[in-house]
Structure formats: structure tokens, C-alpha cells
Design a protein around this motif. Sequence first.
Motif, mmCIF file in Angstrom:
data_model
loop_
_atom_site.group_PDB
_atom_site.id
_atom_site.type_symbol
_atom_site.label_atom_id
_atom_site.label_comp_id
_atom_site.label_asym_id
_atom_site.label_seq_id
_atom_site.Cartn_x
_atom_site.Cartn_y
_atom_site.Cartn_z
ATOM 1 N N PRO A 309 0.643 -1.175 -0.303
ATOM 2 C CA PRO A 309 -0.169 -0.033 -0.043
ATOM 3 C C PRO A 309 0.834 1.199 0.054
ATOM 4 N N GLY A 310 0.320 2.249 -0.790
ATOM 5 C CA GLY A 310 1.248 3.406 -0.948
ATOM 6 C C GLY A 310 2.494 3.288 -2.325
ATOM 7 N N ASP A 311 2.504 2.262 -2.696
ATOM 8 C CA ASP A 311 3.490 2.239 -4.052
ATOM 9 C C ASP A 311 2.797 2.602 -5.242
ATOM 10 N N VAL A 312 3.529 2.925 -6.185
ATOM 11 C CA VAL A 312 2.875 3.290 -7.345
ATOM 12 C C VAL A 312 2.875 1.989 -8.348
ATOM 13 N N ILE A 313 1.940 1.795 -8.982
ATOM 14 C CA ILE A 313 1.858 0.342 -9.807
ATOM 15 C C ILE A 313 1.173 0.921 -11.181
ATOM 16 N N GLU A 314 1.674 0.255 -12.394
ATOM 17 C CA GLU A 314 1.257 0.363 -13.858
ATOM 18 C C GLU A 314 -0.082 -0.333 -13.958
ATOM 19 N N VAL A 315 -0.725 0.236 -14.735
ATOM 20 C CA VAL A 315 -2.234 -0.486 -15.044
ATOM 21 C C VAL A 315 -2.120 -0.688 -16.592
ATOM 22 N N VAL A 316 -2.411 -1.853 -17.221
ATOM 23 C CA VAL A 316 -2.224 -2.182 -18.395
ATOM 24 C C VAL A 316 -3.711 -2.816 -18.813
ATOM 25 N N ASN A 317 -4.120 -2.829 -19.953
ATOM 26 C CA ASN A 317 -5.459 -3.251 -20.346
ATOM 27 C C ASN A 317 -5.312 -4.776 -21.012
#
Length: 380
Positions: A309-317
Amino acid sequence: MMQQAIVIKIGSSSLTSSEGGLNREQIEFFAGELAALHRRGCPVLLVTSGAVAAGFRELGYPSRPKQLHEKQASASVGQALLMQAYHEAFGRHGIGVGQILLTRSDFVSRKRIHNAQMTLEELLRRGMVPIINENDTVSVDELKFGDNDTLSALVANLVRAQKLVIITDIDGLYNGDPRSNPDARRIDRVSEIDEELYRLAGGSGSAVGTGGMRSKLEAARIAMRGGIPLFIGRVVEPGDALLAVDGTGKGTYFDTTAHSLPMKKQWLGFHSQPQGTVTVDEGAEQALVAGGRSLLPAGVREVEGDFHPGDVIEVVNLAHRTIGRGVVNYAAWQLQAVAGLGTDEVQKRIDVQRIEVIHRDEWITLAATTGKAKDAAASN
């Protein structure tokens, strides 16, 4: 209130001779072009390359070095020569200059990039021209910006520039290679960037892409996402820089309807380091990109990485294309346990402070959109 600034990016090929060393005539010419903008009342920032090319002869290398430590040594010598040349050239127009050297890690740190922003704004308030380059003496290849095109777009976003002007040796983006195809036409204006435009820009070493047009398109994407229109083209005759800024230059214009991004969103979208990747379904993609909604566990299909929690994540389709980034409220193991489940079921299985995987206030869309380009007969 101070007028919005113009960011000008000039590559090393425009500033140095083919044998190495600075081309003083070119530096004098570009200083004159920027001075004309300055006299008009436009604050100007210059993103420059050329330190390695300016310095390698001084160290006795017969040609541009290949080894990292040799390039860094060349940059340490060349950067001083480059700034001396700019200092003298702008001084003839009564304009002072300041040096800013940046690396990728400066942008990753929100505190350091805020400090850089404050320095840039103070230099502009004092009527100076900030001269920005990558800090080549400490940068490592895998973290470099790439021909300073990306750096210029990040700087333009940082100061919320009026326009970004990337000067190159080609008068814009063409729908073919004008050197071998007489029917190739220049693309006059671009409103959105898509895969077709990247294809036209060519890959590494291709005929069309030899001018580094692909990296310039990536810079255009970053600038446009931050609400910065830009110009990519030639500045070769007196007055060309003014024409480029005014909309009648020798090149391609990239328009945007986006608004400027606050610093937090800039950091999230362009500088943060994602700790994992989440794949979402079409419904979640639409909700994030078009609906301005948060990401819920029901829309998650796959989870990769070890994030907290609090980390940055990438979102892909589902096609594995990046659509954006956000600050995650779940640990990776938690999200894997509830992916695809409705809110009620999630709350029964795990204890999380927020039900949203990514709240919309902690999200930035980076998805490429459908391209729209208007061809114009190549001129000039």
C-alpha cells in the motif's frame, strides 16, 4: 503575472561540427534567435545537448568515445566549454545565463525536482535564460533521457510552458521518407498520437527515423499529456524561431486540449517508479480512462510484482498496453486474493483501509488515443 515560458530544445548535431568541437557560428545564431524571443517579453529556457561532442577532442580522443567513463570525462570538459560559449553569445545580447544539470533521479525525488523548479522560476524572474542539460558526468546509460527530447518535455511540464520547440534537421514529421519518396508529404498538424504515427517515425536506424523522430514523438506525448503544445522542425534562418512559436514555422505542430498537470500528477505519470503491474478488463479500462472513476477489485484480472500500500503501480489493459499509473491501496498478495470479486466479497475476505485498488485522485491516465493528423503539402 509573468508570461508563460517557451522551452527550446537544440540537439548536439546543430551545435557541433562533424569532427567534434563546438560550432561557434551556430551557437551565435541560436543565441540570436532566443534573444529575439526574449526581447518580445517571452521567458525562454534552453535545453541543450552537445557536452560530449564539445569535449572529446580536448581530451585527445580521435572520435566520439564509446566507453561510458570516456563519454563522462568528455562531458565534464565539454559542459564547461558549452556554457562558456553560451555565456559569451547571450552576453552580446545583454542576456545572462544559468546552468542547470539534471538526471532521471532528480525527477524521481519530489523534493529535488521541486527545488529545480524553484531555481528555474527564480532565474526566469531575474531575466536570465536557464540552460539545461543532462548531467552526463554521472548519468548511467540505462537511466538516460535519450537525446534530451524527453528531458525537454519534462522541463516544459515542470514550468507549465506556453510551448515546447524541438529543433531538428528535418522540417517535421512526414508520411514517408522525403529523401527517397517524392510523394512524401509533411504532416502539418497532429492533435493526437497513435501507433500509426510511431510507425511513420520509424525505428532505430531506419531511414525515416534517423533523425531520432521516434524519441521526439515520445517527448510530444509527454508534453501533450501535460497540456503543452509543441513544434518539431527546423530553425535555420533568422526569424525562424519566432515563426515556430507563432505557428508558421518549418515543421509539424502538435496540439493538445489537455490542461497542465499539477506537480503531484507529473511525478506520478512521468517520474515515479512502478513496483508492479495490474491488468484490468475492458469495463475497468473505460471507467479509468473515460469515466474518471476509481479502480475496484472487480475489474482486476492479473497482478504482477511485489508491491505494498502506497506504492505506485502500472495499469495495463487486456492487450497489455499501459493505460496509466496510480498509488495502490493493496499489497500484491491481497489484490491477488480478491481480483475479480465484488466489494461485499472483498470486505469478507481481507481487511483493507480503502476498498478502491486505486482512487481516482491518485491516478493519471497515460493511454495513447486515436490519432488524427492532417497532411499538408511539404513546403519550405
